[in-house]
Design a protein around this motif. Structure first.
Motif, mmCIF file in Angstrom:
data_model
loop_
_atom_site.group_PDB
_atom_site.id
_atom_site.type_symbol
_atom_site.label_atom_id
_atom_site.label_comp_id
_atom_site.label_asym_id
_atom_site.label_seq_id
_atom_site.Cartn_x
_atom_site.Cartn_y
_atom_site.Cartn_z
ATOM 1 N N ILE A 24 -59.325 52.888 -8.326
ATOM 2 C CA ILE A 24 -59.797 52.268 -9.561
ATOM 3 C C ILE A 24 -60.341 50.862 -9.277
ATOM 4 C CG2 ILE A 24 -59.087 51.427 -11.833
ATOM 5 C CD1 ILE A 24 -56.917 53.620 -11.753
ATOM 6 N N GLU A 25 -59.563 50.094 -8.547
ATOM 7 C CA GLU A 25 -59.957 48.710 -8.278
ATOM 8 C C GLU A 25 -59.385 48.271 -6.940
ATOM 9 O OE1 GLU A 25 -59.305 44.311 -10.195
ATOM 10 O OE2 GLU A 25 -59.356 46.045 -11.518
ATOM 11 N N PRO A 26 -60.175 48.374 -5.874
ATOM 12 C CA PRO A 26 -59.666 48.014 -4.552
ATOM 13 C C PRO A 26 -59.242 46.554 -4.491
ATOM 14 C CG PRO A 26 -61.781 49.158 -4.414
ATOM 15 C CD PRO A 26 -61.553 48.815 -5.850
ATOM 16 N N ARG A 27 -58.223 46.271 -3.694
ATOM 17 C CA ARG A 27 -57.831 44.889 -3.467
ATOM 18 C C ARG A 27 -58.933 44.181 -2.706
ATOM 19 N NH1 ARG A 27 -52.775 44.355 -0.306
ATOM 20 N NH2 ARG A 27 -52.291 42.485 -1.456
ATOM 21 N N LYS A 28 -59.079 42.917 -2.962
ATOM 22 C CA LYS A 28 -60.160 42.150 -2.364
ATOM 23 C C LYS A 28 -59.574 41.129 -1.395
ATOM 24 C CE LYS A 28 -62.490 42.619 -6.815
ATOM 25 N NZ LYS A 28 -61.354 43.305 -7.465
ATOM 26 N N GLY A 29 -60.068 41.121 -0.171
ATOM 27 C CA GLY A 29 -59.569 40.206 0.843
ATOM 28 C C GLY A 29 -60.241 38.850 0.774
ATOM 29 N N ILE A 30 -59.472 37.800 1.089
ATOM 30 C CA ILE A 30 -59.982 36.432 1.130
ATOM 31 C C ILE A 30 -59.652 35.856 2.496
ATOM 32 C CG2 ILE A 30 -59.796 34.106 0.166
ATOM 33 C CD1 ILE A 30 -58.855 35.399 -2.452
ATOM 34 N N GLY A 31 -60.660 35.330 3.176
ATOM 35 C CA GLY A 31 -60.447 34.714 4.480
ATOM 36 C C GLY A 31 -60.942 33.278 4.504
ATOM 37 N N GLN A 32 -60.749 32.610 5.624
ATOM 38 C CA GLN A 32 -61.186 31.229 5.787
ATOM 39 C C GLN A 32 -62.703 31.150 5.657
ATOM 40 O OE1 GLN A 32 -59.400 28.421 6.306
ATOM 41 N NE2 GLN A 32 -61.126 27.051 6.651
ATOM 42 N N PRO A 33 -63.215 30.286 4.759
ATOM 43 C CA PRO A 33 -64.678 30.132 4.654
ATOM 44 C C PRO A 33 -65.278 29.633 5.968
ATOM 45 C CG PRO A 33 -63.575 29.145 2.765
ATOM 46 C CD PRO A 33 -62.504 29.482 3.758
ATOM 47 N N LEU A 34 -66.480 30.080 6.234
ATOM 48 C CA LEU A 34 -67.157 29.650 7.458
ATOM 49 C C LEU A 34 -67.614 28.198 7.364
ATOM 50 C CD1 LEU A 34 -69.298 32.840 8.206
ATOM 51 C CD2 LEU A 34 -67.121 32.165 9.231
ATOM 52 N N LEU A 35 -67.899 27.735 6.146
ATOM 53 C CA LEU A 35 -68.395 26.378 5.957
ATOM 54 C C LEU A 35 -67.455 25.602 5.037
ATOM 55 C CD1 LEU A 35 -72.180 27.140 5.336
ATOM 56 C CD2 LEU A 35 -71.133 26.308 7.452
ATOM 57 N N TYR A 49 -55.976 40.373 -5.202
ATOM 58 C CA TYR A 49 -56.574 39.717 -4.043
ATOM 59 C C TYR A 49 -55.484 39.452 -2.995
ATOM 60 C CZ TYR A 49 -60.379 38.779 -7.314
ATOM 61 O OH TYR A 49 -61.404 38.917 -8.227
ATOM 62 N N TYR A 50 -55.890 39.404 -1.725
ATOM 63 C CA TYR A 50 -54.933 39.104 -0.666
ATOM 64 C C TYR A 50 -55.617 38.303 0.429
ATOM 65 C CZ TYR A 50 -57.190 42.900 1.954
ATOM 66 O OH TYR A 50 -58.116 43.694 2.591
ATOM 67 N N THR A 72 -53.668 38.960 -9.475
ATOM 68 C CA THR A 72 -52.566 38.993 -8.530
ATOM 69 C C THR A 72 -53.085 38.489 -7.196
ATOM 70 O OG1 THR A 72 -51.464 40.852 -9.607
ATOM 71 C CG2 THR A 72 -50.913 40.451 -7.303
ATOM 72 N N LEU A 73 -52.461 37.453 -6.659
ATOM 73 C CA LEU A 73 -52.853 36.884 -5.371
ATOM 74 C C LEU A 73 -51.693 37.006 -4.402
ATOM 75 C CD1 LEU A 73 -54.753 35.324 -3.499
ATOM 76 C CD2 LEU A 73 -53.929 33.201 -4.557
ATOM 77 N N ASP A 74 -51.874 37.817 -3.379
ATOM 78 C CA ASP A 74 -50.863 38.040 -2.343
ATOM 79 C C ASP A 74 -51.270 37.231 -1.112
ATOM 80 O OD1 ASP A 74 -49.111 38.955 -0.440
ATOM 81 O OD2 ASP A 74 -49.642 41.075 -0.636
ATOM 82 N N LEU A 75 -50.483 36.234 -0.765
ATOM 83 C CA LEU A 75 -50.811 35.442 0.424
ATOM 84 C C LEU A 75 -50.596 36.222 1.705
ATOM 85 C CD1 LEU A 75 -49.516 31.883 -0.548
ATOM 86 C CD2 LEU A 75 -51.645 33.054 -1.172
ATOM 87 N N ASN A 76 -49.956 37.371 1.601
ATOM 88 C CA ASN A 76 -49.889 38.305 2.728
ATOM 89 C C ASN A 76 -49.220 37.698 3.957
ATOM 90 O OD1 ASN A 76 -50.436 40.913 3.702
ATOM 91 N ND2 ASN A 76 -52.410 40.312 4.570
ATOM 92 N N GLY A 77 -48.274 36.781 3.707
ATOM 93 C CA GLY A 77 -47.560 36.158 4.811
ATOM 94 C C GLY A 77 -48.270 34.970 5.433
ATOM 95 N N PHE A 78 -49.463 34.641 4.982
ATOM 96 C CA PHE A 78 -50.234 33.529 5.544
ATOM 97 C C PHE A 78 -49.941 32.225 4.804
ATOM 98 C CE2 PHE A 78 -52.987 37.182 6.739
ATOM 99 C CZ PHE A 78 -53.013 36.970 8.117
ATOM 100 N N SER A 79 -50.478 31.130 5.363
ATOM 101 C CA SER A 79 -50.331 29.804 4.773
ATOM 102 C C SER A 79 -51.659 29.328 4.200
ATOM 103 C CB SER A 79 -49.859 28.796 5.825
ATOM 104 O OG SER A 79 -48.574 29.124 6.311
ATOM 105 N N ARG A 121 -46.218 34.384 -12.809
ATOM 106 C CA ARG A 121 -45.217 34.961 -11.924
ATOM 107 C C ARG A 121 -45.439 34.412 -10.513
ATOM 108 N NH1 ARG A 121 -44.087 35.814 -16.300
ATOM 109 N NH2 ARG A 121 -43.436 37.724 -17.355
ATOM 110 N N LEU A 122 -44.452 33.692 -10.012
ATOM 111 C CA LEU A 122 -44.504 33.166 -8.648
ATOM 112 C C LEU A 122 -43.293 33.695 -7.900
ATOM 113 C CD1 LEU A 122 -45.388 29.438 -9.418
ATOM 114 C CD2 LEU A 122 -46.957 31.287 -8.845
ATOM 115 N N HIS A 123 -43.505 34.230 -6.713
ATOM 116 C CA HIS A 123 -42.390 34.830 -5.983
ATOM 117 C C HIS A 123 -42.591 34.652 -4.478
ATOM 118 C CE1 HIS A 123 -44.714 38.386 -4.613
ATOM 119 N NE2 HIS A 123 -45.372 38.186 -5.735
ATOM 120 N N THR A 124 -41.493 34.555 -3.771
ATOM 121 C CA THR A 124 -41.462 34.459 -2.303
ATOM 122 C C THR A 124 -42.511 33.484 -1.767
ATOM 123 O OG1 THR A 124 -42.793 36.511 -2.183
ATOM 124 C CG2 THR A 124 -40.410 36.721 -1.911
#
Length: 201
Positions: A24-35, A49-50, A72-79, A121-124
């Motif tokens: 229905i709605e795939p999760r969307k990945g976020i990475g370090q911007p190039l610029l 998002y993750y 929903t934003l999942d930091l996925n264990g990252f900082s 909602r903030l967790h972990t």
């Protein structure tokens, strides 16, 4: 004369109509911007998002800005790492139903700034070494299994709601709740005693 009989096995029913969340709605990945000019990273559409990598911000800009409800934003264990200014994760004024979890926000002025959001909602999360506050939440905030360490002002502050199974240590003020409840949480070695308002431990 014998008559041929058809198959006694009933035909299969129609295929499943339910779809998985990813269909229905795939999760969307976020990475370090190039610029560096790509900061802040702005989320404008509802969805899930993750992080796909650690995010390191730039001076004077927020790291991630949420500008819509139902995210929903999942930091996925990252900082999400700052350089001493702005907010690591900022939630826009009046937004509702935002969930953020599973990572570290450190080195900003404010780690997670959602003081004007509701139904948050903030967790972990770990909010550490931010110049001002670690976690700021608005009305009906639920903060669970989070830690605020060595923040210059407030460790965790919400307007109303619940702080549960959280720790605050080495901040100026550990836990602050204007109207709500603190459960199974601890505040240690903070410069000023926690302010529980009308809530209770």
């Amino acid at each position: 004369t014998a008559l041929a009989q058809g198959s006694l096995t009933p035909p299969e029913g129609p295929g499943p109509v339910m779809k998985t969340l990813s269909e229905i709605e795939p999760r969307k990945g976020i990475g370090q911007p190039l610029l560096p000019t790509a900061f802040p990273i702005v989320i404008r559409q509802p969805g899930s998002y993750y992080l796909t990598s650690e995010i390191t911000g730039v001076s004077g800009q927020d790291g991630i800005v949420i500008m819509t409800n139902h995210v929903t934003l999942d930091l996925n264990g990252f900082s999400v790492v700052g350089v001493g200014s702005a907010s690591g994760i900022s939630v826009g004024t009046g937004l509702q139903n935002v969930s953020i979890g599973n990572g570290v926000v450190r080195g900003w002025s404010v780690g997670v700034n959602a003081s004007t959001a509701s139904a948050l909602r903030l967790h972990t999360l770990v909010a550490a070494n931010n110049g001002s506050s670690g976690i700021l939440g608005g009305n009906e905030s639920h903060v669970t299994d989070c830690a605020a360490r060595q923040n210059g002002d407030r460790g965790i502050q919400i307007t109303s709601g619940i702080i549960s199974r959280c720790t605050a240590s080495g901040n100026n003020i550990g836990l602050t709740v204007t109207d709500g409840t603190v459960r199974e949480s601890s505040a240690r070695a903070n410069a000023i005693a926690s302010n529980l308002g009308q809530g209770g431990a």
